[in-house]
Design a protein around this motif. Structure first.
Motif, short mmCIF file in Angstrom:
data_model
loop_
_atom_site.label_atom_id
_atom_site.label_comp_id
_atom_site.label_asym_id
_atom_site.label_seq_id
_atom_site.Cartn_x
_atom_site.Cartn_y
_atom_site.Cartn_z
N SER A 27 41.49 38.87 49.24
CA SER A 27 42.22 37.71 49.06
C SER A 27 43.40 38.25 49.53
O SER A 27 43.95 39.25 49.83
CB SER A 27 42.42 37.54 47.53
N PRO A 28 44.13 37.10 50.32
CA PRO A 28 45.38 37.28 50.93
C PRO A 28 46.53 37.91 50.21
O PRO A 28 47.25 38.73 50.87
CB PRO A 28 46.00 35.88 51.14
N ASP A 29 46.40 37.96 48.83
CA ASP A 29 47.35 39.01 48.05
C ASP A 29 46.62 40.38 47.79
O ASP A 29 47.52 41.27 47.43
CB ASP A 29 47.92 38.30 46.70
N GLY A 30 45.76 40.73 48.46
CA GLY A 30 45.03 41.99 48.32
C GLY A 30 44.46 42.30 46.89
O GLY A 30 43.99 43.46 46.60
N ARG A 31 44.57 41.28 45.93
CA ARG A 31 44.07 41.75 44.50
C ARG A 31 42.50 41.49 44.35
O ARG A 31 42.14 41.75 43.16
CB ARG A 31 45.14 40.83 43.68
N PHE A 32 42.11 40.88 44.87
CA PHE A 32 40.37 40.58 44.73
C PHE A 32 39.69 40.56 46.17
O PHE A 32 40.22 40.60 47.35
CB PHE A 32 40.25 38.94 44.38
N LEU A 33 38.32 40.98 45.73
CA LEU A 33 37.42 40.91 46.93
C LEU A 33 36.47 39.95 46.70
O LEU A 33 35.97 39.67 45.61
CB LEU A 33 36.58 42.19 47.07
N PRO A 76 48.51 34.90 37.36
CA PRO A 76 48.57 36.11 36.86
C PRO A 76 47.17 36.83 36.86
O PRO A 76 46.87 37.97 36.58
CB PRO A 76 49.36 36.19 35.63
N SER A 77 46.10 35.81 36.57
CA SER A 77 44.83 36.39 36.63
C SER A 77 43.69 35.47 37.30
O SER A 77 44.39 34.32 37.73
CB SER A 77 44.27 36.36 35.05
N LEU A 78 42.86 35.55 37.45
CA LEU A 78 41.74 34.83 38.27
C LEU A 78 41.54 33.51 37.62
O LEU A 78 40.92 33.56 36.48
CB LEU A 78 40.53 35.57 38.64
N HIS A 79 41.75 32.37 38.12
CA HIS A 79 41.05 31.32 37.76
C HIS A 79 40.58 30.35 38.88
O HIS A 79 40.97 30.27 39.82
CB HIS A 79 42.23 30.10 37.11
#
Length: 548
Positions: free
Chosen positions: A423-429, A490-493
């Motif tokens: 993800s562009p913010d680096g928090r998810f794949l 703040p979390s995945l939605h």
């Protein structure tokens, strides 16, 4: 006599760069081939030359490679990680063994009742009784001599000696293995070979099918090679040639290869531009910061891939690599002064860095199975990649690009794809996996821990983030490009998926696609021609035209 054999109606043959997708019976009267049916199932089919059509063989679902018994009364085939046999005309398949090394690449059945096979890793040639048993190693690469892989075994008529392909870093050789003796050179060629009575070897060189006189008793060649077919589909990196011969002189071969285009589409599915020329491609990448587009393109006579770049602002493409072997799936390294890609250098494809100023290549990871880059983290510090494990499937790993630390396993499984994006913010794949029965898109936290969240429900052949991270895009099984609203903080939605448009054109949809930096366009590898939807050429008694 010359004619063609069509694939199943509405289906296609299977392109096998690491397997034997079709094989002639020893007497040349029947052709066995692996084909995919309209609903997607893959099985072994059998076509007698005296019949108008082929027929599928029950119980051969999932087959990838096929070969004949020396009496023509049975077939051996690989399905998943198992080696199986089926007695003809209508026997039930039985398992011979679990194929060591993650599944079989090719097999050959000797007159003595043994089967030799090479696995996809190329780390050994194995022997197993055709009646079933535990495989034993017959031959391993001679590391001291620089030998990297041993594949494509082919029994000679005596059922004791066999030919095989030996791959070194810069060259390939056809070798002869004899009991009690070290292997010796027969032919300097990067090709699988097949023996044909009364004494020929058939092989491929630069896309042409050749034959040369061969004495099976002494194991020596004589005379000069002569042309059997001017063009055969060929992939030098694996020494794969799309042809099959019989001992009696029947021949089948595939002339065609896939043809793709790199095409820009807007968000309504309208074509708005192209990149380069029609050719065979494997992957394409659009960088996050607007650097030149990277893609790979096949060399016509060799089938191998080179890396190219395309500067959209100047409408200029540049060839980056030009070795005889393959470089593919490129990524820009941080700073734009180097690239990362998979390269074949005798062994399985390995990840290498390339300095664009000097052209110097440096291996990124230790020796191992097939390695392919996934994505680089937005901060430029971490590479996520895939490596083929001993079991034959791919695992997902990460490694630091600054030389600190060892690779870390992220996901292990038998059904992972080889697509992953940060993800562009680096928090998810975002990645694809077939654990639900078909490839689907998933998202998981990075660097973890956290559970995987399934994104798609109707299949997904790829998954990409928009550049601002507000959207996930994937292509469904029925070729709809889907858009899913997403929020990562703040979390995945995940929102409700909606179709932007349905991809038109040839079967299979897009081979790969990327999103433009502003999110308004998609660059896709579209298919113009599918080789496996085209017929196989067949020649009966081709040695009658051999030079006397």
């Amino acid at each position: 006599m010359r004619f063609t054999i069509q694939p199943p109606e509405g289906g296609n043959f299977v392109n096998a760069l690491e397997a034997t997708a079709f094989a002639f019976s020893p007497d040349g009267t029947q052709l066995a081939y692996v084909a995919r049916e309209p609903k997607g199932g893959r099985r072994v089919w059998l076509r007698a030359l005296s019949d108008f059509e082929g027929r599928p063989l029950a119980g051969t679902e999932g087959a990838s490679s096929v070969f004949w018994s020396p009496d023509g009364l049975a077939l051996g085939f690989f399905a998943g990680s198992k080696l199986k046999r089926v007695d003809l005309p209508a026997g039930a398949p039985v398992s011979i063994c679990e194929a060591a090394g993650g599944g079989g690449k090719s097999g050959t059945w000797g007159t003595g009742g043994d089967i030799l096979y090479a696995n996809v890793q190329g780390d050994a040639i194995y022997r197993v009784p055709a009646s079933g048993g535990t495989p034993s190693v017959v031959l391993k690469p001679d590391a001291a001599a620089g030998e990297e892989r041993v594949v494509w075994p082919w029994y000679l008529p005596d059922g004791r000696r066999f030919l095989f392909y030996s791959r070194f870093k810069d060259t390939g050789r056809v070798m002869l293995a004899e009991p009690g003796k070290p292997p010796r050179l027969v032919l300097a060629a990067a090709s699988t070979v097949q023996y044909v009575d009364p004494g020929y070897l058939a092989f491929v060189k630069e896309g042409s099918l050749l034959a040369q006189r061969f004495d099976p008793r002494s194991g020596t060649l004589s005379g000069v090679p002569f042309s059997v077919a001017e063009r055969v589909r060929y992939f030098m990196s694996t020494a794969s040639g799309s042809f099959a011969t019989s001992r009696g002189g029947s021949l089948a071969y595939q002339v065609h290869d896939d043809v793709h285009r790199l095409v820009w589409f807007d968000r309504s599915g309208r074509e708005v531009g192209t990149v380069g020329v029609p050719a065979k491609h494997h992957d394409v990448r659009v960088s996050r910061d607007g650097r030149p587009i990277l893609f790979d393109r096949a060399v016509e006579d060799l089938g191998t891939y080179d890396v190219w770049s395309f500067d959209a602002g100047r409408n200029v493409e540049t060839r980056v690599t030009s070795t005889p072997d393959s470089e593919f799936s490129p990524l820009w390294l941080p700073g734009g002064k180097g690239l990362l890609y998979s390269a074949v250098r005798g062994s399985n494809p390995r990840l290498v860095r390339r300095d664009l100023a000097t052209g110097h290549e440096e291996v990124v990871l230790p020796e191992g199975g097939f390695q392919i880059a996934g994505d680089i983290s937005p901060d430029g510090k971490t590479l996520v990649y895939f490596a083929r494990a001993a079991k034959g499937s791919f695992d997902m790993w990460e490694v630091g690009l600054e030389g600190a630390g060892s690779p870390r396993l992220l996901l292990e499984g038998t059904s992972l794809g080889t697509i992953v994006r940060f993800s562009p913010d680096g928090r998810f794949l975002a990645f694809t996996s077939g654990e639900a029965g078909q490839p689907e898109a998933y998202v998981m936290p990075y660097p973890g821990p956290g559970e995987k969240t399934r994104v798609s429900s109707e299949g997904a052949s790829g998954v990409r983030w928009s550049r601002d991270g507000s959207e996930l895009l994937y292509l469904t099984r029925d070729l709809h490009l889907m858009s899913v609203p997403v929020r990562t903080s703040p979390s995945l939605h995940l929102g409700v998926p909606k179709s932007l448009f349905q991809v038109k054109g040839r079967s299979g949809g897009w081979l790969a696609f990327e999103v433009s930096t502003d999110g308004t366009r998609f660059l896709a590898i579209t298919t113009e021609s599918v080789a496996d939807e085209r017929p196989l050429n067949v020649v009966v008694n081709w040695p009658a035209e051999a030079p006397k």
